[in-house]
Design an enzyme around this catalytic site. Sequence first.
Site, PDB file in Angstrom:
ATOM      1  N   GLU A 196       0.860  -1.187  -0.042  1.00 51.43           N
ATOM      2  CA  GLU A 196       0.023  -0.037  -0.091  1.00 51.43           C
ATOM      3  C   GLU A 196       0.999   1.270   0.007  1.00 51.43           C
ATOM      4  OE1 GLU A 196      -0.277  -2.674   1.828  1.00 51.43           O
ATOM      5  OE2 GLU A 196      -2.428  -2.902   2.307  1.00 51.43           O
ATOM      6  N   GLY A 243       5.488  -2.009  15.070  1.00 46.34           N
ATOM      7  CA  GLY A 243       4.698  -0.872  14.271  1.00 46.34           C
ATOM      8  C   GLY A 243       3.591  -0.301  14.960  1.00 46.34           C
ATOM      9  N   ARG A 244       2.798  -1.039  15.739  1.00 47.42           N
ATOM     10  CA  ARG A 244       1.504  -0.337  16.384  1.00 47.42           C
ATOM     11  C   ARG A 244       1.899   0.011  17.716  1.00 47.42           C
ATOM     12  NH1 ARG A 244       1.594  -5.791  15.779  1.00 47.42           N
ATOM     13  NH2 ARG A 244       1.480  -7.121  17.657  1.00 47.42           N
ATOM     14  N   GLU A 329      -4.421  -6.930  16.841  1.00 48.75           N
ATOM     15  CA  GLU A 329      -3.270  -7.294  16.074  1.00 48.75           C
ATOM     16  C   GLU A 329      -2.310  -7.796  17.249  1.00 48.75           C
ATOM     17  OE1 GLU A 329      -1.877  -5.571  12.226  1.00 48.75           O
ATOM     18  OE2 GLU A 329      -0.054  -5.114  13.731  1.00 48.75           O
ATOM     19  N   HIS A 360     -27.409   6.839  18.981  1.00 46.45           N
ATOM     20  CA  HIS A 360     -28.275   6.937  18.024  1.00 46.45           C
ATOM     21  C   HIS A 360     -28.201   5.853  16.798  1.00 46.45           C
ATOM     22  CE1 HIS A 360     -30.099  10.557  19.707  1.00 46.45           C
ATOM     23  NE2 HIS A 360     -28.841  10.837  19.928  1.00 46.45           N
TER      24      HIS A 360
HETATM   25  O1  F6P Z   1      -0.057  -5.812   8.178  1.00 48.13           O
HETATM   26  C1  F6P Z   1       0.031  -5.480   9.385  1.00 48.13           C
HETATM   27  C2  F6P Z   1       1.505  -4.685   9.543  1.00 48.13           C
HETATM   28  O2  F6P Z   1       2.601  -5.573   9.332  1.00 48.13           O
HETATM   29  C3  F6P Z   1       1.390  -3.887  10.788  1.00 48.13           C
HETATM   30  O3  F6P Z   1       1.731  -4.593  11.906  1.00 48.13           O
HETATM   31  C4  F6P Z   1       2.113  -2.675  10.578  1.00 48.13           C
HETATM   32  O4  F6P Z   1       1.845  -1.530  11.277  1.00 48.13           O
HETATM   33  C5  F6P Z   1       1.746  -2.621   8.920  1.00 48.13           C
HETATM   34  O5  F6P Z   1       1.427  -3.619   8.581  1.00 48.13           O
HETATM   35  C6  F6P Z   1       2.440  -1.484   8.331  1.00 48.13           C
HETATM   36  O6  F6P Z   1       3.968  -2.051   8.315  1.00 48.13           O
HETATM   37  P1  F6P Z   1       4.995  -1.149   7.744  1.00 48.13           P
HETATM   38  O7  F6P Z   1       5.185  -0.059   8.806  1.00 48.13           O
HETATM   39  O8  F6P Z   1       6.119  -2.112   7.372  1.00 48.13           O
HETATM   40  O9  F6P Z   1       4.778  -0.749   6.380  1.00 48.13           O
END
Ligand code: F6P
Length: 510
Positions: A196, A243-244, A329, A360
């Site tokens: 993405e 990441g999270r 996650e 609502h």
């Molecule tokens: O798809 C899950 C994940 O691996 C998450 O844990 C992470 O925050 C996200 O994708 C984005 O990953 P990156 O920072 O490597 O683009």
Amino acid sequence: MSALLDGLQAHARRLDGMPLVRLLQDDPARAREFALRCGPLYASFARQRYDRAALDALFAIAERADLAGALRRLLDGDTVNPTEARPALHSALRGAATGSAFALAARAQALAAQLRMRELIDALAAGPVTDIVSIGIGGSDLGPRLVVDALAKPDARFNVHFISNVDGHAAQRVLASLAPARTAAVMISKTFTTQETLLNGAIVRDWLGDDTRLYAVSTNAARVAEFGIPPERTLPMWDWVGGRYSLWSAVGFPIALALGMQRFEQLLEGAAALDAHAVTAPLRENLPAWHALTAVWNRNGLHAATQAVLPYDERLRLLPAYLQQLVMESLGKRVHLDGREVGIDTVPVWWGGAGTDTQHSFFQALHQGTQVVPVDFIGVLRAEHPFAANHAALLANLLAQSEALANGQDSEDPHRRYPGNRPSTLLLLEALTPQALGMLIALYEHSVYLQSVLWEINAFDQFGVELGKQLAHRLLPAVQGRGGAAAQVHDPVTCALLDELRAGEAPGAA
Ligand code: F6P
């Protein structure tokens, strides 16, 4: 049943059918005594469906599981993520670096990165840029998006926008209102391999025309350089941050741009204060411990399949989405650390939305549906707008809903009967300052970790997301109709669906 949790279900059975109203009548002191304060954060657990005996059992479980030791190990930089052989040192990003040399080194790296962030922000502020596009997804998006939405002021030096979804409409919508010459962009990806982010980054790089205003945050310097972003415009990330759990690192660059470095540091200070509380407060006075034990009680004692989080503050409307990743996650796991099946339920489905809108929409089901949904209500005592009547109404609604869910109301007419006995926690912030928001987020982080300790699962890996990504990569050529690729697809349902796709509009057509 995890051995650690032995004893919990006996109390749940004993309390089955005991209404919350009765628990409060029999023990009115619990209204004040099942509550804790940590700086600007007040938490009431008085409307949870445990009594003192059940709480004693829960805290005995906490002792047996050594929650206090687990928190110390986390902050010390122990390998709390054994499947990836890593520590999870998000606490070092915000100040708390205890004893270990690794944690101290991590802290030094974090401070150096903050210095670089400040330099980059100052340089950008000296130029013509007014808008920033942040490109990332998951942990590289949800935290910055939440904090910017919650705390950015309308007169900020930079307006920060976010693109995450691979759906091209996301990029199209954001870029439509921006001018390339006044925009800079930052690609945030720990791995710099995320489909993405790479696709959206390429769109924005082309749109900018001049790629000197394209920045990156990543652990993967080589891939960043391949993409065309030089080291002087790259901020670091490290394997020792999940990441999270990363909004406190350079992943928070968009936050620092939107809020200014000073308020970003206040966010970190708030989280650091919660870290200090977590490792010093005895378990009975420990906010993350209460929160985690309550979550496990509701899941494994009351068998609640879902958990709602309902911020009564428009500025926190993105908190449910943020927590969905943080919690699900982290805790969406079915095997113990040693690989054995857990054998009991782990994470429930987390969901929610901002009050009072949600009253609502789905509150009917919360009050009279067949499933009991525990709720975390979050309120902010001081508003930052001049509409006093609205704020009073907001707070009255918050209090009313928690009371109505707990106490219910009888009626001869079954359609008008409220069964009550629906548990909730109330989290109240004095004001939505960066410090208070930092504390709130850190509270959830530590609660999640402690839940993982109680379930003996790994909160810091996420292998479950990989299979779908791999399949999508494999299917891409077939979706694009590249010669022969469809023949490589062996799943009959996918084959049929590909035929449907081909019968429809060509993918990628404008
Ligand atoms: O798809 C899950 C994940 O691996 C998450 O844990 C992470 O925050 C996200 O994708 C984005 O990953 P990156 O920072 O490597 O683009």
